[in-house]
Scaffold this active site. Structure first.
Site, PDB file in Angstrom:
ATOM      1  N   ALA A 196       4.441  -1.523   3.021  1.00 28.09           N
ATOM      2  CA  ALA A 196       3.713  -0.641   2.180  1.00 28.09           C
ATOM      3  C   ALA A 196       2.716   0.179   2.883  1.00 28.09           C
ATOM      4  CB  ALA A 196       2.676  -1.433   0.795  1.00 28.09           C
ATOM      5  N   SER A 229       1.774  -5.351   3.967  1.00 26.18           N
ATOM      6  CA  SER A 229       0.970  -4.074   3.955  1.00 26.18           C
ATOM      7  C   SER A 229       1.136  -3.514   5.295  1.00 26.18           C
ATOM      8  CB  SER A 229      -0.424  -4.492   3.796  1.00 26.18           C
ATOM      9  OG  SER A 229      -1.253  -5.128   4.882  1.00 26.18           O
ATOM     10  N   ASP A 230       0.811  -2.265   5.434  1.00 24.60           N
ATOM     11  CA  ASP A 230       0.607  -1.600   6.781  1.00 24.60           C
ATOM     12  C   ASP A 230      -0.753  -2.258   7.273  1.00 24.60           C
ATOM     13  OD1 ASP A 230       0.565  -0.157   9.208  1.00 24.60           O
ATOM     14  OD2 ASP A 230       0.858   1.612   8.205  1.00 24.60           O
ATOM     15  N   TRP A 231      -0.943  -2.233   8.697  1.00 25.81           N
ATOM     16  CA  TRP A 231      -2.328  -2.869   9.123  1.00 25.81           C
ATOM     17  C   TRP A 231      -3.525  -2.331   8.673  1.00 25.81           C
ATOM     18  CZ3 TRP A 231       1.955  -5.315   9.813  1.00 25.81           C
ATOM     19  CH2 TRP A 231       2.252  -6.023  10.657  1.00 25.81           C
TER      20      TRP A 231
END
Length: 803
Positions: A196, A229-231
C-alpha cells in the site's frame, strides 16, 4: 519445489493457538526489513529486501555486493514477458543466496507525467504493457519460492509531497488505468504480497482504503495475499487495521503494536480482523519457506561477478536499448573503421561515469559498474578510442569516489568512521569503501553514538584544486589541511525520507595535494537519521574549456559518440523533475561536437524522456536507459552491431517542456488532480494539437519491415510482415484499437524474433479484453463495464455490457 494454492492444513490450528497479543505482535516488523517469528508454532522470521532491479538485503548501505540489473524501463523496452520471467528468476537466485523471503518489486505505477522522479522503477505509461511485464517478473520470482511485492497500491505517480499528497482520480481512470496493472499481475501471476502506497486516493489514505483493499483487491479480485504498508506509510491504527492492511512496516515502533491491542480490547477492531491479517501472514510464510514448507535449497548459484551472471546482465541491458534515429544507417558502427590514426572519439561525463541505476531505496551495491568508455576500449582497444570528459552534469556532488580518497589508518580506498560516546570515549572505528554511513537505519557498531567523525586522505598525484565537503543534515565541523569550517545543513523538505534519499550538501574549493587530510565531525547526541558522507573530487572545470577540448578531439573525426544523460538528482525517489532538459551544458556540448565531426552519434544514458534540441544536427540517437553493472559492455555490443538494439519505447517523449496530456506532478493545496482522466501518455497525445518527439512503441533496430496483410479472427489479429532490410532483425508487432468514441489503446502485441532478411512471417497477436473495457456510472457501489472490441482494419466495433 511445488507450491500449493491452498492453505496448509496446520494454518487454522496454529492461528487458533496464538493469543491476541501474539497475533498483534506479528503484524508489525521487528526491524527495518525483518518480521518477528513465533517459536510456539515454528514460524521463522521473514526477511524482506528492496528491489526491483537488485536484491540489496537488509542493510541500506554497506551490505554485500550484489548484481545490479538494468532499470525497469530498460527491461520493459524489450516488450518481452519471457525476459521479465528471466529477470524474476535471476532476482530469486540473488534473494535465496541472502536468505531473503520477499523482494519488494515490481513497481507497476504508471508514467502519468514524464516529470515523475521515480519512473525509472516503473515499467511504462501503458497499463497492459506494465501489467504483463509485471506478471512475468512475478512468475519468475515466485517459481523459486521467493515472494514478489507488487507496488505501490495505488495512484502513486508523484514524489512531491509523497507522504501526504491526495491523488484525485475519477472512477473511470482509476479502474481503466491505475488499477489495471495490479489486476493483470494478480490474475496472471498471483503475487503473494502487495504494498500500500504513501498517498491518499480521493481523500482516503492508501493504507486504510477499505473500498480498494477490502472491496476490490481482496473482494472483487478474490486475492488471498498479504498487504503491507510502504515504509513509515501507515498513519492510523483503527482505520488501517479495519481497512484491510495486514502488516505495518518497518518496526518495531509504529501505529499498531500496543495501540492495536488496545483497539481490539476496546472493540474498535474485532479479534477476527487481526486474526485474518495473521492468517494472510502465515499463508505468506508457508509460501516462502518460513513456516510449514521448507525453503528452496541454495546450491551453486552464480554470484554477481560470475561470468554466467555477467553475460545475463549484459544481454538484458542490450535487449532493451532503443534506436530512436539512424540517418543513412549510421548504426551499427563498423568495428574495423576506427584506427590508431583516426580513432573513435567518445565524449561525455556519462561516458566515463555511466549512470547504472536510479537513486533512493532501489539502489544496490554492485561489484563494479562497467562504464561506456571501458566497454568500448575493451571492444576496440585503447589506441582506437579517444575518450574526452564532458561538461559537469550534477548540481551538487555525490559522496567521494572511493578511488579518490583513502582510509588514513589502512591506506585502502575509502574513509575511516569513528564514533564516540557522550563521555568522549571511542565507541567504534570502522572503514567504509562507500565514503558514507547510514545512521538510524541499521544495527551497525556506530548506532547510538553521541558523535561521529569521518576522515579521509586525498589520493592525488600532484597539488590541484579539489572540491571537498559533506553530505547529510546536522551541525558539522569540517577540517581540510588544518583549516576549519563550521557548517549547519538542514533538510529543505519536511519529508524525513529526504535525510536518506536527498541529503543536503556543503562544499568548498581548496588546493590540496597527496595526503591532504579531510575530517568531518558531527554531533549526533540528539539522534541522527540518514546518510552521512564526505565529498571529495577534482574541482569542476568551466564548460567553455571542456567543450573546446571536445571540439578539438572531434574535429575531422570519422565518428564521434557523445554520451549524455540524467543523474540520480533527477531520477530518484522523493524528488520529481521540473524539466526534461538535460542538466548542465550537455546540449551545447552535443551541438559543438556535431558541428565538427563527420558523423555524430548520441547515446542517451537516462531512464526516462529527455529533450533533444540538437536532434536534427546528429546522425543517430540510441537510448540505453540505466543499464546496470554491465552497461558499458552492453552499449559497446549495440554500437558495434554485436547485438541488435531492438527495444521499443515504453513512454512517449515530448518535444518540449509542458507538452502532453499531463505535466506537473506538484500538488495544489495538498491535492494532485488527474485532470486528464483516461487520456494518459499516448492515449492523450492521440488526436492532440501537438506531435510528440517520439511515440510510445517507437524503435528502429538494425533493419526495416513491411506489413503485407492484417486480418482479424475473433480476438486474434494475424499480421504478415517481411524483413526488407539487410540484417536479421526483431520486430514487436503492436495492435492498437479505438473503441467507438474512445481514445486509442494498446490491445496486444507479439514478437517476431530473429527474422532473416527477405523472409515473410505471420505473427498472431491476441488482444486482451481487459484493456477494452470502458467504465461508466456506478452500479451497486461498483462501476458498470462496457467491453468493446475493435475490428482492426475494418472500422467496425461491437460492445457488450457486463456487470
Amino acid at each position: 519445489m511445488t507450491f500449493t494454492p491452498t492453505d496448509p492444513p496446520e494454518l487454522e490450528k496454529a492461528l487458533a493457538s496464538l493469543s491476541v497479543e501474539q497475533v498483534v505482535r506479528l503484524l508489525t516488523g521487528s526491524a527495518m526489513f525483518e518480521l518477528y517469528g513465533e517459536e510456539s508454532i515454528g514460524l521463522a522470521p521473514m526477511v524482506f529486501s528492496d528491489g526491483p532491479t537488485g536484491v540489496r538485503g537488509s542493510e541500506f548501505t554497506g551490505g554485500r555486493r550484489v548484481s545490479l540489473l538494468p532499470n525497469a524501463t530498460l527491461l520493459a523496452s524489450s516488450w518481452d514477458e519471457k525476459v521479465a520471467d528471466g529477470v524474476g528468476r535471476l532476482l530469486a537466485e540473488e534473494a535465496l543466496a541472502q536468505g531473503v523471503h520477499v523482494v519488494l518489486g515490481p513497481t507497476v505505477n504508471l508514467h502519468r507525467t514524464p516529470l515523475g522522479g521515480r519512473l525509472f522503477e516503473a515499467y511504462s505509461e501503458d497499463p497492459l504493457l506494465t501489467g504483463r511485464i509485471a506478471a512475468g517478473y512475478v512468475r519468475g520470482l515466485q517459481a523459486l519460492g521467493v515472494g514478489a511485492c507488487v507496488k505501490h497500491f495505488v495512484a502513486n505517480e508523484s514524489e512531491t509531497e509523497r507522504h501526504t499528497v491526495n491523488s484525485v482520480v475519477d472512477a473511470r481512470a482509476l479502474n481503466e488505468l491505475y488499477l489495471l496493472p495490479f489486476e493483470i499481475a494478480i490474475q496472471d501471476a498471483h503475487p503473494w504480497t502487495v504494498m500500500a502506497a504513501y498517498n491518499d486516493i480521493n481523500g482516503v489514505a492508501a493504507t486504510e482504503h477499505d473500498e480498494l483493499i477490502n472491496g476490490v483487491l481482496k473482494g472483487q479480485w478474490g486475492w488471498d495475499g498479504l498487504v503491507m504498508s510502504d515504509w513509515f506509510a501507515t498513519k492510523t491504527t483503527v482505520p488501517s487495521a479495519n481497512g484491510g492492511q495486514d502488516l505495518v512496516m518497518p518496526g518495531p515502533q509504529g501505529p499498531w503494536g500496543d495501540q492495536l491491542l488496545a483497539a481490539v480490547r476496546a472493540g474498535e477492531v474485532t479479534e477476527e480482523v487481526v486474526r485474518e491479517h495473521a492468517r494472510r501472514l502465515l499463508r505468506l510464510a508457508s509460501r516462502v519457506g518460513a513456516w510449514w514448507t521448507d525453503p528452496v535449497p541454495v546450491r551453486g548459484l552464480p554470484g554477481p561477478t560470475d561470468p554466467v551472471r555477467r553475460e545475463q546482465l549484459r544481454a538484458l541491458a542490450a535487449g532493451g536499448m532503443t534506436v530512436l534515429t539512424n540517418e543513412g544507417s549510421t548504426l551499427p558502427l563498423d568495428p574495423a573503421a576506427p584506427t590508431a590514426a583516426r580513432p573513435l572519439v567518445l565524449v561525455g561525463r556519462h561516458a566515463l561515469g555511466t549512470v547504472a541505476q536510479g537513486g533512493g531505496s532501489a539502489q544496490v551495491r554492485p561489484p563494479h559498474v562497467v562504464s561506456i568508455a571501458e566497454g568500448l576500449v575493451a571492444a576496440l582497444g585503447a589506441d582506437r578510442v579517444r575518450v574526452v570528459d564532458g561538461v559537469e552534469v550534477r548540481q551538487s556532488p555525490d559522496v567521494a569516489d572511493p578511488r579518490f580518497v583513502r582510509d588514513p589508518e589502512t591506506g585502502m580506498p575509502g574513509i575511516r568512521i569513528t564514533s564516540r560516546r557522550a563521555d568522549g570515549e571511542e565507541l567504534a572505528s570502522t572503514a567504509s569503501d562507500l565514503a558514507m554511513i547510514a545512521l538510524g537505519m541499521t544495527t551497525s557498531a556506530h548506532e547510538g553514538a553521541a558523535g561521529v567523525e569521518l576522515a579521509a586522505e586525498l589520493d592525488l598525484a600532484a597539488p590541484t584544486e579539489v572540491e571537498v565537503g559533506v553530505r547529510g543534515a546536522g551541525r558539522w565541523t569540517v577540517e581540510i589541511d588544518g583549516v576549519e569550517h563550521q557548517v549547519e545543513l538542514v533538510l529543505s523538505a519536511g519529508d524525513l525520507g529526504a535525510a536518506i534519499l536527498s541529503p543536503p550538501v556543503w562544499t568548498t574549493i581548496v588546493t590540496a595535494g597527496q595526503g591532504s587530510r579531510l575530517t568531518a565531525r558531527l554531533d549526533t547526541s540528539q539522534g541522527a537519521l540518514g546518510l552521512l558522507g564526505v565529498v571529495a573530487r577534482p574541482a569542476p572545470r568551466p564548460s567553455v574549456e571542456v567543450i573546446a577540448a571536445a571540439v578539438e578531439a572531434a574535429s575531422g573525426a570519422g565518428t564521434a559518440v557523445v554520451v549524455v544523460g540524467l543523474t540520480t538528482e533527477q531520477e530518484t525517489e522523493s524528488v520529481d523533475k521540473h524539466t526534461l532538459a538535460l542538466p548542465g551544458d550537455q546540449d551545447e556540448l552535443v551541438r559543438a561536437v556535431a558541428a565538427v565531426a563527420d558523423r555524430t552519434v548520441v547515446v542517451v544514458n537516462a531512464a526516462t524522456p529527455v529533450l533533444m534540441p540538437w536532434l536534427d544536427d546528429v546522425h543517430a540517437v540510441v537510448w540505453v536507459g540505466l543499464p546496470g553493472q554491465e552497461g558499458g559492455n552492453a552499449v559497446a555490443d549495440v554500437l558495434l552491431g554485436l547485438r541488435e538494439a531492438a527495444g521499443r519505447l515504453v513512454t512517449t517523449f515530448p518535444a518540449a517542456d509542458g507538452d502532453g496530456p499531463a505535466w506537473s506532478p506538484v500538488p495544489t493545496d495538498g491535492s494532485l488532480v488527474y485532470e486528464e482522466s483516461v487520456r494518459v501518455g499516448y492515449r492523450g497525445w492521440d488526436g492532440g494539437e501537438k506531435e510528440p518527439r517520439f511515440w510510445f512503441g517507437h524503435g528502429l533496430g538494425w533493419t526495416t519491415w513491411a506489413y503485407h496483410s492484417v486480418r482479424v479472427e475473433n480476438e486474434n489479429v494475424l499480421v504478415e510482415l517481411e524483413n526488407t532490410g539487410t540484417r536479421p532483425g526483431r520486430e514487436v508487432v503492436q495492435v492498437y484499437v479505438r473503441p467507438e468514441g474512445e481514445s486509442v489503446r494498446l490491445a496486444g502485441w507479439a514478437i517476431a524474433d530473429d527474422v532473416p532478411p527477405g523472409e515473410r512471417r505471420t505473427v498472431t497477436v491476441r488482444m486482451d479484453s481487459r484493456v477494452l473495457r470502458v467504465w461508466e456510472g456506478v452500479t451497486g457501489g461498483r462501476s458498470a463495464v462496457v467491453s468493446c472490441w475493435s475490428r482492426v482494419g475494418s472500422g467496425t466495433y461491437g460492445c457488450a455490457r457486463t456487470p
